[in-house]
Design an enzyme around this catalytic site. Sequence first.
Site, short mmCIF file in Angstrom:
data_model
loop_
_atom_site.label_atom_id
_atom_site.label_comp_id
_atom_site.label_asym_id
_atom_site.label_seq_id
_atom_site.Cartn_x
_atom_site.Cartn_y
_atom_site.Cartn_z
N THR A 13 -1.39 -12.27 4.52
CA THR A 13 -2.08 -13.40 5.16
C THR A 13 -1.76 -14.74 4.52
O THR A 13 -1.62 -15.75 5.21
CB THR A 13 -3.60 -13.16 5.08
OG1 THR A 13 -3.87 -11.92 5.71
CG2 THR A 13 -4.38 -14.24 5.75
N ASP A 57 3.22 -6.32 5.74
CA ASP A 57 1.77 -6.23 5.52
C ASP A 57 1.63 -5.26 4.35
O ASP A 57 2.31 -4.24 4.29
CB ASP A 57 1.12 -5.65 6.79
CG ASP A 57 -0.40 -5.58 6.67
OD1 ASP A 57 -1.06 -6.29 7.42
OD2 ASP A 57 -0.91 -4.81 5.82
N THR A 275 -13.66 8.21 -12.40
CA THR A 275 -14.97 8.11 -11.73
C THR A 275 -14.91 7.34 -10.40
O THR A 275 -14.10 6.43 -10.24
CB THR A 275 -16.03 7.44 -12.64
OG1 THR A 275 -17.24 7.27 -11.89
CG2 THR A 275 -15.59 6.09 -13.17
N1 ASP Z 1 -3.49 -6.61 5.80
C1 ASP Z 1 -3.14 -7.75 4.98
C2 ASP Z 1 -2.28 -7.25 3.84
O1 ASP Z 1 -2.78 -6.66 2.92
C3 ASP Z 1 -4.34 -8.45 4.49
C4 ASP Z 1 -3.98 -9.61 3.60
O2 ASP Z 1 -2.92 -10.20 3.72
O3 ASP Z 1 -4.76 -9.94 2.71
O4 ASP Z 1 -1.09 -7.46 3.87
#
Ligand code: ASP
Length: 341
Positions: A13, A57, A275
């Site tokens: 993101t 991603d 844990t």
């Molecule tokens: N789904 C995204 C990722 O982990 C969420 C983010 O960018 O924070 O790449």
Amino acid sequence: MESNILVIYTGGTIGMIQDPLTGALAPFNFDALYKHIPVLQNFNCHIDSYCFDPLIDSSNMNPAFWVRLATVIEENYEKYDGFVVLHGTDTMAYTASVLSFMLENLNKPVVFTGSQLPMGVLRTDGRENFINAIEIAGAYEDETAIVPEVSICFENRLMRGNRTNKFNAENFNAFLSGNYPLLAQVGVHIRYNHQSILKPNFKKLKVHKNLDPNVAILKLFPGITENVVNSILHIPGLKSLILETFGAGNAPTDDWFLKSLKEGIGRGITIFNVTQCKGGSVEMGKYETSIQLESIGVVGGYDITTESAVAKIMYLLGEGYEGEKLNQLLQTPLRGELTLE
Ligand code: ASP
């Protein structure tokens, strides 16, 4: 001293910006970094960028990508004073953990950051996270990096990477370091917690690139069946099982359960007791429900996170460790990932 920083963008993101015409999110152009964030010119540092292609991603993260990321750092290590890795938040704790093991003798900052809202959105948390990460990556005192380790900088807090987990999918404050103090608090000043930061050893960087993914995680729950436990312990090629136990490392005392684990250990599978709690430590032998785990040869993980346990096991298996030596190293802090108490 002007520091040289390499910003490595893996995806996620933070690097997204909204097309003003279509409204669609597209990757940010890091070549035009100073144009997008002019305030960066005020820092006494020079910033270059490296963009992975394709961007991913972080839910698609995998060991091959980790090796590529470690290689980018290795190849640029002498040229830069610090590294900022922009990464999706979903698996950032895993990547930061594994990089901490892959980069032995790290004497420069590798600061991970990301954001909950894209950089190109008005209320983004990415801009602040990014600027803080740059400042920390370039922070030196007497020509020595202030934070010479793999860290995560998120929402005004700097944490040791291999101590974190993502605990919130909504808040800007998305990461937790439940068992280790913050490395720095970012307010009007960046207040470094010097006594909690790893000390540099000034040795030559050694990058470990063999990761063995023959590991699995079994999270216990009341009612877990023999079928589930046995199935996971019979996965072909499985070398290690992370057992996510209750509280201070406790598990059912049913005969079938202990028998399954014991047989697995007999077949050479290392069982690592971690844990399910986000804070506190495994203390095998404290309750009756963990005494037997200890006696059949389950290895206690102290206060290590599951993310860090996965990373450490892949790294140690990849280095060829097995049996007693593997058990011993799992219980030894190698990069500040656990506390023996
Ligand atoms: N789904 C995204 C990722 O982990 C969420 C983010 O960018 O924070 O790449």
